[in-house]
Design a protein around this motif. Structure first.
Motif, PDB file in Angstrom:
ATOM      1  N   ILE A   1       0.839  -1.210   0.000  1.00 55.38           N
ATOM      2  CA  ILE A   1       0.000   0.000   0.000  1.00 55.38           C
ATOM      3  C   ILE A   1       0.868   1.252   0.000  1.00 55.38           C
ATOM      4  O   ILE A   1       0.599   2.222  -0.716  1.00 55.38           O
ATOM      5  CB  ILE A   1      -0.955  -0.006   1.203  1.00 55.38           C
ATOM      6  N   LYS A   2       1.945   1.241   0.791  1.00 54.66           N
ATOM      7  CA  LYS A   2       2.835   2.417   0.861  1.00 54.66           C
ATOM      8  C   LYS A   2       3.455   2.708  -0.507  1.00 54.66           C
ATOM      9  O   LYS A   2       3.518   3.855  -0.945  1.00 54.66           O
ATOM     10  CB  LYS A   2       3.925   2.197   1.899  1.00 54.66           C
TER      11      LYS A   2
ATOM     12  N   GLU B   1      -7.382  -4.523  -3.413  1.00 55.50           N
ATOM     13  CA  GLU B   1      -7.073  -5.899  -3.028  1.00 55.50           C
ATOM     14  C   GLU B   1      -6.298  -5.931  -1.708  1.00 55.50           C
ATOM     15  O   GLU B   1      -6.604  -6.721  -0.804  1.00 55.50           O
ATOM     16  CB  GLU B   1      -6.266  -6.582  -4.124  1.00 55.50           C
ATOM     17  N   ASN B   2      -5.296  -5.061  -1.576  1.00 58.70           N
ATOM     18  CA  ASN B   2      -4.508  -5.011  -0.336  1.00 58.70           C
ATOM     19  C   ASN B   2      -5.371  -4.658   0.862  1.00 58.70           C
ATOM     20  O   ASN B   2      -5.274  -5.287   1.923  1.00 58.70           O
ATOM     21  CB  ASN B   2      -3.380  -3.986  -0.479  1.00 58.70           C
ATOM     22  N   PHE B   3      -6.209  -3.630   0.716  1.00 60.27           N
ATOM     23  CA  PHE B   3      -7.079  -3.243   1.837  1.00 60.27           C
ATOM     24  C   PHE B   3      -8.080  -4.357   2.157  1.00 60.27           C
ATOM     25  O   PHE B   3      -8.448  -4.547   3.321  1.00 60.27           O
ATOM     26  CB  PHE B   3      -7.810  -1.939   1.515  1.00 60.27           C
TER      27      PHE B   3
ATOM     28  N   LEU C   1      -3.611   0.273 -10.578  1.00 65.74           N
ATOM     29  CA  LEU C   1      -3.170   0.760  -9.272  1.00 65.74           C
ATOM     30  C   LEU C   1      -4.315   0.698  -8.259  1.00 65.74           C
ATOM     31  O   LEU C   1      -4.143   0.231  -7.127  1.00 65.74           O
ATOM     32  CB  LEU C   1      -2.650   2.191  -9.400  1.00 65.74           C
ATOM     33  N   TYR C   2      -5.508   1.153  -8.668  1.00 59.70           N
ATOM     34  CA  TYR C   2      -6.663   1.132  -7.760  1.00 59.70           C
ATOM     35  C   TYR C   2      -7.079  -0.301  -7.415  1.00 59.70           C
ATOM     36  O   TYR C   2      -7.492  -0.585  -6.274  1.00 59.70           O
ATOM     37  CB  TYR C   2      -7.833   1.883  -8.383  1.00 59.70           C
ATOM     38  N   LEU C   3      -6.976  -1.205  -8.391  1.00 64.66           N
ATOM     39  CA  LEU C   3      -7.317  -2.607  -8.125  1.00 64.66           C
ATOM     40  C   LEU C   3      -6.392  -3.206  -7.079  1.00 64.66           C
ATOM     41  O   LEU C   3      -6.829  -3.906  -6.158  1.00 64.66           O
ATOM     42  CB  LEU C   3      -7.249  -3.423  -9.417  1.00 64.66           C
TER      43      LEU C   3
ATOM     44  N   ASN D   1     -10.053  -4.040   5.583  1.00 67.74           N
ATOM     45  CA  ASN D   1     -10.435  -2.633   5.636  1.00 67.74           C
ATOM     46  C   ASN D   1     -11.411  -2.378   4.480  1.00 67.74           C
ATOM     47  O   ASN D   1     -11.027  -1.951   3.389  1.00 67.74           O
ATOM     48  CB  ASN D   1      -9.194  -1.741   5.509  1.00 67.74           C
ATOM     49  N   THR D   2     -12.690  -2.657   4.729  1.00 69.30           N
ATOM     50  CA  THR D   2     -13.689  -2.576   3.658  1.00 69.30           C
ATOM     51  C   THR D   2     -13.918  -1.136   3.194  1.00 69.30           C
ATOM     52  O   THR D   2     -14.167  -0.900   2.011  1.00 69.30           O
ATOM     53  CB  THR D   2     -15.024  -3.170   4.130  1.00 69.30           C
ATOM     54  N   LYS D   3     -13.821  -0.176   4.090  1.00 67.96           N
ATOM     55  CA  LYS D   3     -14.058   1.223   3.720  1.00 67.96           C
ATOM     56  C   LYS D   3     -13.085   1.678   2.638  1.00 67.96           C
ATOM     57  O   LYS D   3     -13.488   2.234   1.604  1.00 67.96           O
ATOM     58  CB  LYS D   3     -13.930   2.121   4.960  1.00 67.96           C
ATOM     59  N   GLU D   4     -11.781   1.447   2.860  1.00 69.88           N
ATOM     60  CA  GLU D   4     -10.768   1.838   1.887  1.00 69.88           C
ATOM     61  C   GLU D   4     -10.860   0.975   0.627  1.00 69.88           C
ATOM     62  O   GLU D   4     -10.616   1.446  -0.484  1.00 69.88           O
ATOM     63  CB  GLU D   4      -9.370   1.730   2.498  1.00 69.88           C
TER      64      GLU D   4
END
Length: 569
Positions: free
Chosen positions: A177-178, A206-208, A200-202, A213-216
């Protein structure tokens, strides 16, 4: 004379034993090296050669097409060559034909820097499907270095996204994520910016999702929707499949069955009819998401065999994170159906699996460092060396983190009772020792009435069922102020961290009545007897004394300590 002969015999025996021990160590060491060598071959597949006789029909077709292209045309037809390999993207095989072909193209010396950059990008994707961690890192760093030399901003961004995906697959989701958040994608403008942004968004989603972390996760998946308006064809279908599978997983975590099912109903038919693959592991992600859905909402459709097959056939290919998810689902399933035999067996398999993965990670990163140190020493490319060492440091931090998590896991596991999955005697002793400085705690000690008779009458299997069921009841009241333990065969303790007599007594009565009201498969009522005490010099002994008093007073009761009036029921 006899003594001398005896002494000689003793000396000879010691010498023979010493030599036998030395030979045993040597043989054991050689076998260990052979085993490690075989293991490393499995996880670091070489793409420097292929066996034509082992190719599947599809691989043979791709190979034959490549053979028809002269070396002199590699530079003008490199995109065609890479596109021909796309059909191999999700193929699991020891013969990684696609990676071998692209390596041949790269080593031909006929490519322009632009073509070399393009092929490196495709090669790192194809090579990643073989689970070759060393090569994945090397190729990604080579791709990044060449992109920086050519000042190709799109490729620099793609290389960083690729680097994040490696950490994602190893379970380093925070690091991944970083890396992704450090890419200022919204202020960049280059060809295919939309597709790069979608990727990038996918990965962020996936990482969140893996971090629950469902919100992110939803935040980044929602950002993809407007970007898809300008996309079409197979790429858009690939994104819709991956987006809906990731959304389904987030909805399952959020316990939203209807929305999860909607997403799966969109993704499944699209994946069944997919013609062109842009993302690896779509089938694996579908399998794990579907089994997760079934386990939570339609348990009759859940297939432990499908997950076992996935684990068995993975053989370090693909995503380590996916394998851990498969284990987690199986653990949850066996716990819910009270199959503690399979649960225990799976625990051993998981332990061995984690040990192998930790050994593999350490070895492959060590190999990567050694190879690069040798190369850089002779090439004197100090700048690249620093980059590689930086990457290695980050990687080793990840490994150390995994080792630390492993140590924490083993420490925690050593304090868990296997049958009931609550704390064991070791955990109880340790927690009690920590509480001794606090005279505000209290304790309940209880055991199951007539438990020997239950075992003798209905068998030990039913006895285990009684213990595990009571363990489940106890877990319903466990929180940061209430800790529960199985300290003996049928003996349990509860520690109340902050002494509140009324609350503690109500909790004790709730447990006693809950056990008494359980309906069993046999015509039997199970009861418990216990003793309760606030903190004293020997709290356990005080509880034990009241426990025996409860047994002698008719059972199915808890004797409490009343500060002013003595013991009461």
């Amino acid at each position: 004379m006899k003594n001398k002969s005896y002494n000689n015999l003793v000396i000879l025996s010691i010498v023979l034993l010493t030599f036998s021990f030395i030979f045993f160590i040597i043989i054991k060491e050689n076998r260990l090296k052979e085993k490690e060598s075989f293991f490393l071959k499995n996880i670091t597949i070489s793409n420097d050669s292929i066996n034509i006789n082992n190719l599947t029909p599809l691989q043979k077709e791709v190979w034959d097409k490549f053979q028809q292209i002269p070396k002199s045309e590699y530079n003008s037809r490199y995109e065609e060559i890479a596109e021909n390999n796309r059909v191999l993207l999700n193929l699991r095989s020891k013969e990684n034909v696609g990676a071998y072909i692209l390596k041949q193209v790269l080593s031909s010396g006929n490519l322009s820097p632009k073509a070399e950059l393009f092929i490196l990008n495709k090669l790192r994707v194809l090579d990643a499907t073989s689970g070759n961690i060393v090569n994945s890192i090397k190729l990604t760093m080579e791709y990044l270095s060449l992109a920086e030399e050519l000042n190709s901003e799109p490729d620099i961004v793609r290389a960083k996204i690729a680097l994040s995906s490696i950490f994602n697959s190893l379970g380093g989701h925070e690091i991944s994520i970083k890396i992704l958040k450090d890419i200022d994608i919204e202020n960049k403008n280059f060809l295919d910016i939309s597709r790069t942004t979608i990727s990038l968004y996918l990965y962020l989603a996936e990482n969140f999702g893996f971090l629950n972390n469902t919100k992110e996760g939803f935040k980044y998946l929602n950002k993809i929707t407007p970007l898809l308006e300008n996309e079409c064809g197979n790429f858009k279908i690939n994104v819709l499949i991956l987006k809906n599978l990731l959304e389904a997983r987030l909805y399952i975590i959020s316990d939203n069955k209807e929305e999860a099912l909607k997403c799966l109903n969109i993704a499944n038919p699209l994946l069944d009819n997919l013609e062109k693959v842009f993302f690896t592991d779509l089938e694996n992600l579908r399998l794990l998401t579907m089994e997760n859905y079934y386990l939570k909402y339609e348990p009759s459709k859940f297939s432990p065999d499908a997950l076992k097959t996935f684990i068995k056939t993975s053989n370090y290919y693909g995503d380590i994170t996916f394998l851990k998810i498969a284990f987690k689902l199986l653990f949850k399933y066996y716990y819910e159906v009270n199959n503690f035999e399979e649960y225990t067996k799976l625990t051993k398999d998981y332990d061995q699996y984690l040990n192998r993965i930790n050994i593999a990670n350490n070895k492959v990163f060590s190999m990567y460092l050694i190879e690069n140190l040798e190369h850089e020493r002779f090439a004197k490319e100090n700048e690249k060396l620093y980059k590689n060492i930086t990457l290695l440091i980050v990687a080793m931090v990840l490994i150390l983190g995994a080792v630390y998590k492993r140590m924490v896991y083993l420490d925690k596991k050593s304090k868990i009772d296997t049958l009931t999955t609550i704390g064991n005697r070791l955990a109880f002793k340790e927690d009690l020792e920590n509480l001794k400085a606090n005279d505000e705690y209290s304790m309940l000690l209880f055991d199951i009435d007539n438990f020997k008779k239950i075992n003798d009458t209905y068998g030990h299997e039913f006895g285990d069922e009684v213990l595990s069921t009571i363990g489940k009841i106890l877990k319903t009241i466990e929180n940061k102020e209430i800790s529960i333990y199985r300290v003996g065969g049928e003996e349990f303790t509860i520690l109340f961290t902050h002494f509140n007599e009324n609350f503690a007594m109500e909790s004790c009565e709730y447990i006693r009545k809950s056990v008494e009201n359980i309906h069993w498969k046999h015509p039997i009522t199970v009861t418990i007897s216990g003793g309760f005490s606030k903190a004293t010099k020997n709290t356990y002994a005080e509880c034990d004394k009241r426990l025996y008093k409860a047994k002698g007073s008719g059972k199915n009761m808890i004797i409490y300590q009343d500060i002013d009036e003595g013991d009461v029921k």
